[in-house]
Scaffold this motif. Structure first.
Motif, PDB file in Angstrom:
ATOM      1  N   PRO A 129      -5.648   8.412   0.887  1.00 12.88           N
ATOM      2  CA  PRO A 129      -4.790   7.452   0.186  1.00 12.88           C
ATOM      3  C   PRO A 129      -3.480   7.146   0.900  1.00 12.88           C
ATOM      4  O   PRO A 129      -3.039   5.997   0.920  1.00 12.88           O
ATOM      5  N   VAL A 130      -2.865   8.144   1.507  1.00 11.91           N
ATOM      6  CA  VAL A 130      -1.578   7.907   2.165  1.00 11.91           C
ATOM      7  C   VAL A 130      -1.751   7.012   3.387  1.00 11.91           C
ATOM      8  O   VAL A 130      -0.967   6.086   3.603  1.00 11.91           O
ATOM      9  N   PHE A 133      -2.502   3.557   2.176  1.00 12.85           N
ATOM     10  CA  PHE A 133      -1.273   2.978   1.643  1.00 12.85           C
ATOM     11  C   PHE A 133      -0.406   2.448   2.786  1.00 12.85           C
ATOM     12  O   PHE A 133       0.086   1.328   2.745  1.00 12.85           O
ATOM     13  N   ASN A 136      -1.801  -0.648   4.303  1.00 11.35           N
ATOM     14  CA  ASN A 136      -1.746  -1.752   3.366  1.00 11.35           C
ATOM     15  C   ASN A 136      -0.325  -2.303   3.227  1.00 11.35           C
ATOM     16  O   ASN A 136      -0.044  -3.459   3.543  1.00 11.35           O
ATOM     17  N   ILE A 137       0.565  -1.438   2.749  1.00 12.93           N
ATOM     18  CA  ILE A 137       1.944  -1.869   2.512  1.00 12.93           C
ATOM     19  C   ILE A 137       2.650  -2.135   3.832  1.00 12.93           C
ATOM     20  O   ILE A 137       3.412  -3.088   3.961  1.00 12.93           O
ATOM     21  N   PHE A 173      -7.722   0.900   0.853  1.00 10.30           N
ATOM     22  CA  PHE A 173      -6.818   1.451  -0.154  1.00 10.30           C
ATOM     23  C   PHE A 173      -7.524   1.597  -1.496  1.00 10.30           C
ATOM     24  O   PHE A 173      -7.463   2.639  -2.144  1.00 10.30           O
ATOM     25  N   ARG A 192      -3.571  10.883  -5.830  1.00 13.75           N
ATOM     26  CA  ARG A 192      -3.864   9.449  -5.848  1.00 13.75           C
ATOM     27  C   ARG A 192      -2.917   8.692  -6.775  1.00 13.75           C
ATOM     28  O   ARG A 192      -2.445   7.602  -6.440  1.00 13.75           O
ATOM     29  N   VAL A 195       0.366   8.341  -4.946  1.00 14.84           N
ATOM     30  CA  VAL A 195       0.366   7.309  -3.904  1.00 14.84           C
ATOM     31  C   VAL A 195       0.382   5.918  -4.535  1.00 14.84           C
ATOM     32  O   VAL A 195       1.095   5.024  -4.085  1.00 14.84           O
ATOM     33  N   LEU A 196      -0.379   5.740  -5.596  1.00 10.67           N
ATOM     34  CA  LEU A 196      -0.407   4.440  -6.275  1.00 10.67           C
ATOM     35  C   LEU A 196       0.966   4.126  -6.867  1.00 10.67           C
ATOM     36  O   LEU A 196       1.430   2.984  -6.814  1.00 10.67           O
ATOM     37  N   SER A 199       3.018   2.920  -4.164  1.00  9.60           N
ATOM     38  CA  SER A 199       2.539   1.606  -3.766  1.00  9.60           C
ATOM     39  C   SER A 199       3.033   0.523  -4.721  1.00  9.60           C
ATOM     40  O   SER A 199       3.461  -0.553  -4.285  1.00  9.60           O
ATOM     41  N   HIS A 203       5.476  -2.459  -3.513  1.00 12.47           N
ATOM     42  CA  HIS A 203       5.038  -3.838  -3.665  1.00 12.47           C
ATOM     43  C   HIS A 203       6.038  -4.636  -4.506  1.00 12.47           C
ATOM     44  O   HIS A 203       6.396  -5.770  -4.175  1.00 12.47           O
ATOM     45  N   GLU A 241      -2.579  -3.890  -9.321  1.00  9.15           N
ATOM     46  CA  GLU A 241      -2.335  -2.451  -9.228  1.00  9.15           C
ATOM     47  C   GLU A 241      -2.450  -1.779 -10.577  1.00  9.15           C
ATOM     48  O   GLU A 241      -2.867  -0.624 -10.663  1.00  9.15           O
TER      49      GLU A 241
END
Lengths: 270, 156
Positions: A129-130, A133, A136-137, A173, A192, A195-196, A199, A203, A241
């Motif tokens: 996940p990291v 992330f 993605n970001i 992701f 998770r 991390v979300l 995120s 975002h 999200e």
């Protein structure tokens, strides 16, 4: 602004349809695999197939030449396209469990090789996940806050790469969070959610930052357009999200039930 | 179900609903006062960018709280440990608790931000904390009512 639309019209109209053809081909392959599996008396959850179809339709919509043209000139169109490619299509595609489909469709030897690949340390690292992330970001921050945005506009291959990145990073992701495909080394629920959480915050921050400081700067877009686009990014990105968060907790909820049953009757059940 | 099991369910019902209440109040605060009215950010003692960052974190936290709390309630319901009266009481306590915590600790003790950057801040502070206190009192009343209802029920 003159050379902007010029270079675009120079492309053959036929090339515009290639991405859609690829999407169509992949969808066809998926459904062919499902049909073959069914014939071999295998089972495939029809809702997974429906979800994959929806994801493919979203991807197709995002790659329609008319939407691509809109995205090229209007930042709002760009946002809609990237929301579809990077957040909404991946959500439905991942739930379609295509990797599982591949695994059950491949001949045994190939399936074993593929599984070994998925279990490799590299794979575990990439699909963490990291990592997902960051890709993605990080990609979003790089695109909107650096000269990369304008470079992407003037060089079609960069534009294409950006789309591929958004799809791949968004898919990775989403998969790292809620992928139904086998993921033996996936971190637990709390990691998770953590991390979300980051995120969502990142975002939200990025879209508000873009609104306030009118990023991407030195672009062809007016202030008004940037503000409208960043609002789209904020609200629709947020919703995506939130859906991911709900899916994540649904998995937790389902696992909790199977855990309880596995341990025998605990206080509270029936 | 044994007696401690029942009591655990009662407490958990309040906890989970309380989490939802905190999340909801934070969301109401964030949407109305941070976004729509733009009166303040969560952390106003640095640049606007840091303020935006703090709001992003607040937003993420409230979403996680609401979703987590909701699923915890679902889990309690599934194992028949959910007590609706206690849950509502917990929800309102969460609403008021967040409001009062924000009004006293965030604003006055930690001084992370003020409600609005005007000369006469007092009416705002009073209104804010009053709402928090009223909600807390309502939550306490609902808890008391739930407890007295429980005393009248036989143990299962």
């Amino acid at each position: 602004m003159q050379n902007h639309s010029d270079h675009y019209q120079q492309n053959f109209a036929l090339l515009d349809w290639v991405p859609l053809l690829v999407v169509f081909a992949v969808a066809l392959t998926y459904f062919a695999a499902v049909a073959i599996l069914r014939k071999k008396n295998g089972n495939w959850n029809k809702w997974r197939a429906v979800s994959f179809l929806i994801g493919m339709l979203m991807l197709g919509a995002a790659l329609l030449p008319s939407l691509m043209r809109w995205a090229h000139t209007d930042l709002k169109g760009h946002m809609v396209q990237h929301l579809l490619i990077g957040m909404y299509a991946p959500l439905f595609l991942v739930l379609g469990a295509p990797i599982t489909l591949i695994l059950v469709s491949l001949p045994v030897k190939a399936a074993r090789g593929f599984t070994a690949l998925l279990r490799s340390p590299i794979s575990a690292f990439l699909s963490h996940p990291v990592t997902a992330f960051a890709l993605n970001i990080g990609g979003m921050f790089a695109l909107y806050l650096t000269p990369l945005y304008m470079a992407m506009h003037t060089k079609p291959y960069l534009h294409f790469l950006a789309h591929v990145h958004f799809l791949a990073a968004g898919y990775l992701f989403t998969w790292s969070m809620i992928g139904p495909d086998p993921a033996p080394k996936r971190p637990g629920h709390s990691v998770r959610v953590g991390v979300l959480f980051i995120s969502i915050a990142a975002h939200a921050f990025l879209s508000k930052f873009m609104y306030a400081h009118l990023y991407p700067i030195n672009s062809i877009h007016s202030s008004e357009e940037i503000r409208e686009a960043s609002k789209l990014m904020y609200y629709w990105g947020d919703l995506a999200e939130l859906l991911l968060l709900i899916a994540l907790f649904t998995l937790w909820y389902q696992k909790r039930s199977s855990n309880k049953l596995g341990l025998g009757l605990k206080t509270g059940i029936g | 179900m044994n007696k401690t099991g029942v009591q655990e369910g009662l407490f958990r019902s309040m906890q989970a609903a309380g989490l939802v209440g905190i999340g909801v109040m934070a969301a109401v605060d964030e949407i109305i006062f941070h976004q729509v009215l733009s009166w303040h950010h969560f952390y106003d003692r640095s640049t606007t960018e840091i303020g935006l960052l703090s709001d992003g974190l607040l937003h993420a936290a409230e979403l996680v709280a609401i979703v987590a709390g909701f699923f915890l309630l679902l889990d309690l319901k599934r194992s028949r440990s959910l007590d609706k009266d206690r849950a509502w009481a917990g929800f309102v306590l969460g609403l008021g608790g967040f409001q009062l915590f924000d009004g006293l600790i965030d604003h006055k003790v930690l001084r992370l931000h003020q409600i609005r950057y005007v000369d006469n801040l007092l009416p705002y502070d009073i209104a804010w904390n009053l709402v928090g206190i009223i909600l807390l009192l309502l939550g306490l009343y609902l808890t008391k009512r739930a407890i007295s209802k429980e005393r009248k029920k036989p143990f299962c």
